[in-house]
Design a protein around this motif. Structure first.
Motif, PDB file in Angstrom:
ATOM      1  N   SER A 103       0.934  -1.177   0.079  1.00  0.00           N
ATOM      2  CA  SER A 103      -0.045  -0.041  -0.155  1.00  0.00           C
ATOM      3  C   SER A 103       0.968   1.201  -0.009  1.00  0.00           C
ATOM      4  O   SER A 103       1.898   1.216   0.520  1.00  0.00           O
ATOM      5  N   SER A 104       0.371   1.913  -0.533  1.00  0.00           N
ATOM      6  CA  SER A 104       1.153   3.461  -0.893  1.00  0.00           C
ATOM      7  C   SER A 104       1.387   4.392   0.674  1.00  0.00           C
ATOM      8  O   SER A 104       1.879   5.155   0.912  1.00  0.00           O
ATOM      9  N   GLU A 105       0.257   4.018   1.477  1.00  0.00           N
ATOM     10  CA  GLU A 105       0.143   4.825   2.608  1.00  0.00           C
ATOM     11  C   GLU A 105       0.849   4.236   4.057  1.00  0.00           C
ATOM     12  O   GLU A 105       1.141   4.944   4.714  1.00  0.00           O
ATOM     13  N   ILE A 106       0.568   2.670   3.964  1.00  0.00           N
ATOM     14  CA  ILE A 106       1.169   2.222   5.150  1.00  0.00           C
ATOM     15  C   ILE A 106       2.408   1.404   4.875  1.00  0.00           C
ATOM     16  O   ILE A 106       2.459   0.672   3.734  1.00  0.00           O
ATOM     17  N   LYS A 107       3.250   1.257   5.886  1.00  0.00           N
ATOM     18  CA  LYS A 107       4.417   0.527   5.537  1.00  0.00           C
ATOM     19  C   LYS A 107       4.043  -0.979   5.559  1.00  0.00           C
ATOM     20  O   LYS A 107       3.122  -1.660   6.260  1.00  0.00           O
ATOM     21  N   LYS A 108       4.758  -1.922   4.782  1.00  0.00           N
ATOM     22  CA  LYS A 108       4.371  -3.048   4.573  1.00  0.00           C
ATOM     23  C   LYS A 108       4.394  -3.878   6.050  1.00  0.00           C
ATOM     24  O   LYS A 108       3.722  -4.758   6.336  1.00  0.00           O
ATOM     25  N   THR A 109       5.463  -3.791   6.792  1.00  0.00           N
ATOM     26  CA  THR A 109       5.547  -4.257   8.078  1.00  0.00           C
ATOM     27  C   THR A 109       4.391  -3.923   8.766  1.00  0.00           C
ATOM     28  O   THR A 109       4.110  -4.867   9.980  1.00  0.00           O
ATOM     29  N   GLU A 110       4.123  -2.888   8.805  1.00  0.00           N
ATOM     30  CA  GLU A 110       2.792  -2.329   9.797  1.00  0.00           C
ATOM     31  C   GLU A 110       1.613  -2.948   9.300  1.00  0.00           C
ATOM     32  O   GLU A 110       0.857  -3.508  10.184  1.00  0.00           O
ATOM     33  N   VAL A 111       1.318  -3.302   8.156  1.00  0.00           N
ATOM     34  CA  VAL A 111       0.081  -4.008   7.632  1.00  0.00           C
ATOM     35  C   VAL A 111       0.201  -5.361   8.398  1.00  0.00           C
ATOM     36  O   VAL A 111      -0.712  -5.942   8.837  1.00  0.00           O
ATOM     37  N   LEU A 112       1.257  -6.097   8.218  1.00  0.00           N
ATOM     38  CA  LEU A 112       1.660  -7.597   8.826  1.00  0.00           C
ATOM     39  C   LEU A 112       1.339  -7.366  10.439  1.00  0.00           C
ATOM     40  O   LEU A 112       0.750  -8.346  10.934  1.00  0.00           O
ATOM     41  N   MET A 113       1.987  -6.370  11.087  1.00  0.00           N
ATOM     42  CA  MET A 113       1.854  -6.264  12.342  1.00  0.00           C
ATOM     43  C   MET A 113       0.385  -6.316  12.972  1.00  0.00           C
ATOM     44  O   MET A 113       0.137  -6.907  13.774  1.00  0.00           O
ATOM     45  N   GLU A 114      -0.301  -5.188  12.261  1.00  0.00           N
ATOM     46  CA  GLU A 114      -1.636  -5.110  12.382  1.00  0.00           C
ATOM     47  C   GLU A 114      -2.320  -6.415  12.443  1.00  0.00           C
ATOM     48  O   GLU A 114      -3.208  -7.024  13.533  1.00  0.00           O
ATOM     49  N   ASN A 115      -2.247  -7.030  11.446  1.00  0.00           N
ATOM     50  CA  ASN A 115      -2.912  -8.557  11.170  1.00  0.00           C
ATOM     51  C   ASN A 115      -2.465  -9.460  12.241  1.00  0.00           C
ATOM     52  O   ASN A 115      -3.142 -10.273  12.649  1.00  0.00           O
ATOM     53  N   PHE A 116      -1.242  -9.533  12.391  1.00  0.00           N
ATOM     54  CA  PHE A 116      -0.593 -10.339  13.400  1.00  0.00           C
ATOM     55  C   PHE A 116      -1.242 -10.083  14.829  1.00  0.00           C
ATOM     56  O   PHE A 116      -1.665 -11.139  15.433  1.00  0.00           O
ATOM     57  N   ARG A 117      -1.558  -8.864  15.201  1.00  0.00           N
ATOM     58  CA  ARG A 117      -2.020  -8.608  16.593  1.00  0.00           C
ATOM     59  C   ARG A 117      -3.460  -8.869  16.435  1.00  0.00           C
ATOM     60  O   ARG A 117      -4.078  -9.218  17.467  1.00  0.00           O
ATOM     61  N   ARG A 118      -4.279  -9.004  15.240  1.00  0.00           N
ATOM     62  CA  ARG A 118      -5.740  -9.414  15.222  1.00  0.00           C
ATOM     63  C   ARG A 118      -5.860 -10.732  15.405  1.00  0.00           C
ATOM     64  O   ARG A 118      -7.072 -11.143  15.882  1.00  0.00           O
ATOM     65  N   ALA A 119      -4.712 -11.468  15.308  1.00  0.00           N
ATOM     66  CA  ALA A 119      -4.895 -12.878  15.510  1.00  0.00           C
ATOM     67  C   ALA A 119      -4.354 -13.376  16.650  1.00  0.00           C
ATOM     68  O   ALA A 119      -4.266 -14.601  17.137  1.00  0.00           O
ATOM     69  N   ILE A 120      -4.318 -12.529  17.956  1.00  0.00           N
ATOM     70  CA  ILE A 120      -3.933 -12.896  18.981  1.00  0.00           C
ATOM     71  C   ILE A 120      -5.071 -12.396  20.135  1.00  0.00           C
ATOM     72  O   ILE A 120      -5.223 -11.159  20.267  1.00  0.00           O
ATOM     73  N   GLY A 121      -5.668 -13.258  20.847  1.00  0.00           N
ATOM     74  CA  GLY A 121      -6.963 -12.709  21.559  1.00  0.00           C
ATOM     75  C   GLY A 121      -6.458 -12.829  23.103  1.00  0.00           C
ATOM     76  O   GLY A 121      -5.206 -13.382  23.436  1.00  0.00           O
ATOM     77  N   LEU A 122      -7.307 -12.097  23.909  1.00  0.00           N
ATOM     78  CA  LEU A 122      -6.768 -12.024  25.262  1.00  0.00           C
ATOM     79  C   LEU A 122      -8.490 -12.185  25.754  1.00  0.00           C
ATOM     80  O   LEU A 122      -9.125 -11.555  25.558  1.00  0.00           O
ATOM     81  N   ARG A 123      -8.196 -13.009  26.881  1.00  0.00           N
ATOM     82  CA  ARG A 123      -9.726 -13.339  27.464  1.00  0.00           C
ATOM     83  C   ARG A 123      -9.490 -12.625  28.868  1.00  0.00           C
ATOM     84  O   ARG A 123      -8.739 -13.275  29.675  1.00  0.00           O
TER      85      ARG A 123
END
Ligand SMILES: Nc1ncnc2c1ncn2[C@@H]1O[C@H](COP(=O)(O)OP(=O)(O)O)[C@@H](O)[C@H]1O
Ligand SMILES: [Mg+2]
Length: 456
Positions: A103-123
């Motif tokens: 994406s021209s707006e967000i860094k590649k690694t930032e996109v990855l990190m966001e999705n990475f953290r979407r995949a970790i849950g906390l109860r």
């Protein structure tokens, strides 16, 4: 004083071509049933996926990675989504496609990190002081607007709550009236109000009203036991990304969620590495104290060959950290050049060191009868009527092209039939749309035959 609860930021998925899939379709011994839960054939891969699900459930998988590898249209995405169905909605499952990182707006690694953290849950388990019960009365008390004019304002709201043990009448702040309205609370609903924050949670309609005439699907709950005013264990399921987002904005309040917000008090709404580190610190503290429990979910990266060497490296490092999800990759590539490198060729376009830690699940081409079963199933799911001859032609096409292509032909074929005044799909409808829409192979053939007519 008002608390904004942490909102879920789960992605709304576009999985329309996979809606027939309800699970992995395994028996109690983990063996694949030929046709179950919307899945047909591909038994080995489904059984392997079943073992992965077990490992995720028993938390033996975090930081590990799986790769689905196989030709196009062999059900890699379908089986990954079936894994998500098996895990249920309490385990986060975040799907993405490799190309999303560009994406021209967000860094590649930032996109990855966001999705990475979407995949970790906390109860998070908290014991909260609440007022709980069936609403017996709900009346806002109005006064003249102190600013003058003709308007009236709500000065407070009187609410009656009933449990099996007793009733209580509460006089509440107008702010709470707002949250009551937001939750669409009516007389006869079972709710609880958090004493500290004033947050209102509607749990459902009281059993006592179960017989009333009602068009919408409602959830009926029993009349709460115990006193109206009590301590209650409240469980909240969030992802680390939910926490990132909630804390990127300043907020106020007194429960755990908002204390996390107050710890950092960031001014910008941007999620920074610093903010994430702070959140991890607080999360770790709560885990140590037994207030919260980590629920590692799944990050699914489809078409993983689209990632480049930089993102692969970043991902590999992230997998090594203490808090990591399970990553599932899928690809239809064989040996190819790793993106972002000049000429490093590797299996599936994945760097060797990452490849080395993967468990690989193969998917194989379907047999003709299996293709037929899947087409039939799709037609039923889409509410289409398929004549026998049309089905035979489609399955034949499926063996020559890909399953995905023939599944996609169904909708235009149904339209073609409709235009000709029919409700079912005939052989000629398939022939018509087949000549209109090419599959990748025939398209490539035409390209090479007529090379000189296209621009290079
Ligand atoms: N074993 C299966 N049972 C039922 N439907 C399937 C199966 N495999 C694939 N499909 C369906 O066929 C289509 C193509 O499969 P897909 O999962 O997209 O293939 P891939 O990801 O391997 O390219 C999708 O609509 C998918 O839901
Ligand atoms: Mg796919």
């Amino acid at each position: 004083m008002k608390i904004e609860e942490v909102k879920s930021t789960a992605k709304t998925q576009r999985i329309s071509v996979h809606t027939h899939i309800k699970g992995l379709g395994l028996d109690e011994n983990g063996m694949a049933i030929q046709f179950a839960a919307g899945l047909v054939g591909q038994e080995k891969a489904r059984e392997a996926a079943g073992i992965v699900v077990d490992m995720i459930r028993t938390k033996k998988m975090s930081g590990r990675a799986i790769l689905f590898a196989g030709p196009p249209g062999t059900g890699k995405t379908a089986i990954a989504l079936a894994i998500a169905q098996e895990l249920g909605n309490k385990v986060p499952f975040c799907p993405m496609v490799g190309s999303e990182v560009y994406s021209s707006e967000i860094k590649k690694t930032e996109v990855l990190m966001e999705n990475f953290r979407r995949a970790i849950g906390l109860r998070i388990k908290e014991t909260k002081e609440v007022y709980e019960g069936e609403v017996t009365e709900l009346s806002p008390v109005e006064t003249e607007n102190p600013m003058g004019g003709y308007g009236k304002t709500v000065s407070h709201v009187v609410i009656g709550l009933k449990t099996a043990k007793g009733t209580k009448q509460l006089k509440l702040d107008p702010l709470i009236y707002e949250s009551l309205q937001k939750e669409k609370v009516e007389v006869g609903d079972v709710i609880y109000i958090e004493a500290n924050s004033g947050a209102v949670k509607r749990q459902g309609r009281s059993d006592n009203y179960a017989t009333e005439f009602d068009l919408e699907a409602e959830e009926y709950v029993p009349l709460p036991k115990g006193d109206v005013h009590k301590k209650k264990e409240v469980i909240q399921d969030v992802t680390l990304h939910d926490l990132d987002v909630a804390n990127a904005k300043p907020q106020g309040g007194q429960d755990i969620m908002s204390m996390m917000g107050q710890l950092m008090k960031p001014k910008k709404t941007e999620i920074t590495d610093k903010l994430r580190k702070e959140i991890n610190k607080v999360v770790n503290k709560y885990i140590d104290q037994g207030i919260a429990e980590l629920v590692p979910g799944v990050l699914f990266i489809d078409e993983v060959h689209m990632l480049d060497i930089e993102t692969f490296t970043y991902l590999h490092r992230a997998l090594e950290t203490a808090i990591a999800p399970i990553v599932i990759f899928a690809t239809n590539r064989g040996k190819c050049v790793i993106r972002g490198t000049q000429d490093i060729v590797s299996s599936h376009g994945i760097p060797l060191d990452l490849l080395d830690r993967l468990l690989i699940i193969k998917t194989l081409p379907y047999s003709r009868p299996e293709i037929e079963q899947i087409i039939k199933l799709r037609a039923t799911t889409e509410g289409l009527q398929l004549e026998d001859e049309a089905l035979t032609l489609l399955s034949e096409l499926g063996t020559q092209t890909t399953l995905r292509y023939v599944v996609q032909l169904l909708t235009p074929a149904a339209l073609a039939g409709k235009i000709n005044g029919r409700t079912s799909i005939l052989k000629e409808d398939i022939e018509e749309v087949k000549s209109l829409f090419l599959d990748a192979k025939s398209s490539a053939k035409i390209l090479s035959q007529q090379k000189d007519r296209f621009m290079e």
